[in-house]
Design a protein around this motif. Structure first.
Motif, PDB file in Angstrom:
ATOM      1  N   PHE A 165     120.379  -1.026  48.248  1.00  0.00           N
ATOM      2  CA  PHE A 165     120.544  -2.168  48.898  1.00  0.00           C
ATOM      3  C   PHE A 165     120.726  -3.579  48.205  1.00  0.00           C
ATOM      4  CE2 PHE A 165     117.278  -5.895  50.281  1.00  0.00           C
ATOM      5  CZ  PHE A 165     117.728  -5.628  51.606  1.00  0.00           C
ATOM      6  N   GLY A 166     120.901  -3.500  47.034  1.00  0.00           N
ATOM      7  CA  GLY A 166     121.015  -4.613  46.232  1.00  0.00           C
ATOM      8  C   GLY A 166     120.653  -4.448  44.784  1.00  0.00           C
ATOM      9  N   SER A 167     120.556  -5.752  44.218  1.00  0.00           N
ATOM     10  CA  SER A 167     119.890  -5.839  42.874  1.00  0.00           C
ATOM     11  C   SER A 167     118.959  -6.875  42.645  1.00  0.00           C
ATOM     12  CB  SER A 167     121.293  -5.881  41.695  1.00  0.00           C
ATOM     13  OG  SER A 167     121.797  -7.240  41.899  1.00  0.00           O
ATOM     14  N   LEU A 168     117.992  -6.519  41.571  1.00  0.00           N
ATOM     15  CA  LEU A 168     116.971  -7.746  41.599  1.00  0.00           C
ATOM     16  C   LEU A 168     117.521  -8.996  40.499  1.00  0.00           C
ATOM     17  CD1 LEU A 168     113.876  -7.966  42.337  1.00  0.00           C
ATOM     18  CD2 LEU A 168     113.519  -7.432  39.982  1.00  0.00           C
ATOM     19  N   LYS A 169     117.641 -10.120  41.181  1.00  0.00           N
ATOM     20  CA  LYS A 169     118.212 -11.004  40.547  1.00  0.00           C
ATOM     21  C   LYS A 169     117.016 -12.231  39.769  1.00  0.00           C
ATOM     22  CE  LYS A 169     122.329 -10.321  41.377  1.00  0.00           C
ATOM     23  NZ  LYS A 169     123.084  -9.418  40.234  1.00  0.00           N
ATOM     24  N   ASP A 170     115.836 -12.334  40.420  1.00  0.00           N
ATOM     25  CA  ASP A 170     114.785 -12.978  39.783  1.00  0.00           C
ATOM     26  C   ASP A 170     113.422 -12.623  40.076  1.00  0.00           C
ATOM     27  OD1 ASP A 170     113.750 -15.165  38.408  1.00  0.00           O
ATOM     28  OD2 ASP A 170     114.329 -16.536  39.767  1.00  0.00           O
ATOM     29  N   LEU A 226     112.847  -5.875  34.750  1.00  0.00           N
ATOM     30  CA  LEU A 226     113.000  -5.759  36.099  1.00  0.00           C
ATOM     31  C   LEU A 226     114.665  -6.399  36.664  1.00  0.00           C
ATOM     32  CD1 LEU A 226     109.509  -6.623  37.568  1.00  0.00           C
ATOM     33  CD2 LEU A 226     110.520  -4.419  37.330  1.00  0.00           C
ATOM     34  N   ILE A 227     114.851  -7.513  35.946  1.00  0.00           N
ATOM     35  CA  ILE A 227     116.001  -8.321  36.201  1.00  0.00           C
ATOM     36  C   ILE A 227     117.196  -7.246  36.011  1.00  0.00           C
ATOM     37  CG2 ILE A 227     117.456 -10.393  35.690  1.00  0.00           C
ATOM     38  CD1 ILE A 227     114.758 -11.031  37.111  1.00  0.00           C
ATOM     39  N   GLY A 228     118.169  -7.387  37.182  1.00  0.00           N
ATOM     40  CA  GLY A 228     119.260  -6.559  37.291  1.00  0.00           C
ATOM     41  C   GLY A 228     119.180  -5.107  37.693  1.00  0.00           C
ATOM     42  N   MET A 229     117.798  -4.900  37.982  1.00  0.00           N
ATOM     43  CA  MET A 229     117.560  -3.427  38.247  1.00  0.00           C
ATOM     44  C   MET A 229     118.165  -3.300  39.752  1.00  0.00           C
ATOM     45  SD  MET A 229     113.693  -1.937  38.609  1.00  0.00           S
ATOM     46  CE  MET A 229     113.477  -1.546  36.854  1.00  0.00           C
ATOM     47  N   ASP A 246     103.603 -11.886  43.022  1.00  0.00           N
ATOM     48  CA  ASP A 246     105.185 -12.126  42.767  1.00  0.00           C
ATOM     49  C   ASP A 246     105.992 -11.794  43.932  1.00  0.00           C
ATOM     50  OD1 ASP A 246     104.183 -12.730  40.151  1.00  0.00           O
ATOM     51  OD2 ASP A 246     105.267 -11.121  39.056  1.00  0.00           O
ATOM     52  N   VAL A 247     107.074 -12.625  43.892  1.00  0.00           N
ATOM     53  CA  VAL A 247     108.121 -12.271  45.004  1.00  0.00           C
ATOM     54  C   VAL A 247     109.611 -11.957  44.173  1.00  0.00           C
ATOM     55  CG1 VAL A 247     109.558 -13.469  46.739  1.00  0.00           C
ATOM     56  CG2 VAL A 247     106.884 -13.907  46.303  1.00  0.00           C
ATOM     57  N   TYR A 248     110.081 -10.827  44.452  1.00  0.00           N
ATOM     58  CA  TYR A 248     111.151 -10.373  44.059  1.00  0.00           C
ATOM     59  C   TYR A 248     112.295 -10.960  45.100  1.00  0.00           C
ATOM     60  CZ  TYR A 248     108.435  -6.972  41.407  1.00  0.00           C
ATOM     61  OH  TYR A 248     107.640  -6.389  40.784  1.00  0.00           O
ATOM     62  N   MET A 295     116.606  -2.463  27.928  1.00  0.00           N
ATOM     63  CA  MET A 295     115.542  -3.253  27.773  1.00  0.00           C
ATOM     64  C   MET A 295     115.652  -4.470  27.070  1.00  0.00           C
ATOM     65  SD  MET A 295     111.902  -0.973  27.776  1.00  0.00           S
ATOM     66  CE  MET A 295     112.410   0.833  28.061  1.00  0.00           C
ATOM     67  N   GLU A 296     114.891  -5.448  27.178  1.00  0.00           N
ATOM     68  CA  GLU A 296     115.024  -6.598  26.291  1.00  0.00           C
ATOM     69  C   GLU A 296     114.368  -6.400  24.941  1.00  0.00           C
ATOM     70  OE1 GLU A 296     116.376  -9.864  27.081  1.00  0.00           O
ATOM     71  OE2 GLU A 296     117.371  -8.685  28.861  1.00  0.00           O
TER      72      GLU A 296
END
Length: 167
Positions: free
Chosen positions: A114-119, A101-104, A127-129, A1-2
């Motif tokens: 499936f992958g990782s959340l980039k933005d 969320l970023i990097g999740m 919102d659009v992930y 967490m930031e």
């Protein structure tokens, strides 16, 4: 967490008395409650006390204590403004800070990665992930309950239902 959460970006100066226009990355009204922000200059982080807040269209106009001249603030165009997590706004259920969320990890319903959340794109309606798949493709997922089944900040994982037409 930031530890710090972004609240805005300085876009340009406003007038000659040291005010700046800020594009908010949080609820613009939130600036009325803030006493200070942290300016990331690129080399250092500097605490700025907010003296005055005004609004213009979709921007926030801020005046900081001790900055009374356009020359003192102009060099910070494009720089980000942050607040400590403990000063952050309370979130409702199913609301998350973008920095968390970023990097999740993004998992399918069956648990497959499936992958990782980039933005996260803030579009207004929802919102659009932006997810980078395991194959390196970019997939845009709407942040709606039909698509996002679960978000677990502690496990740093999100479970999704991949709707038809998204691949």
């Amino acid at each position: 967490m930031e530890d710090l959460l972004k609240v805005g970006v300085i876009t340009t100066t406003h007038g000659v008395r040291g005010e700046v226009k800020v594009f908010p990355t949080t609820d613009a009204e939130r600036f009325m409650e803030l006493e200070y922000v942290i300016l990331d200059t690129g080399r250092e982080k500097r605490e700025l006390t907010i003296q005055n807040v005004k609004f213009f269209k979709n921007l926030v106009i801020l005046k900081f204590e001790g900055i009374d001249n356009i020359n003192d603030i102009e060099k910070y165009k494009g720089k980000e403004l942050w607040v400590p997590r403990e000063e952050a706004q309370e979130l409702d259920e199913d609301e998350y800070y973008i920095g968390d969320l970023i990097g999740m990890d993004v998992l399918l319903e069956d648990g497959t990665r499936f992958g990782s959340l980039k933005d996260v794109m803030e579009t207004g309606a929802n919102d659009v992930y932006v997810v980078e798949t395991e194959e390196g493709k970019e997939v845009l997922l709407p942040a709606i309950h039909d698509c996002i089944m679960d978000v677990d900040i502690e496990k740093n994982a999100m479970t999704i239902h991949l709707m038809k037409g998204l691949l």
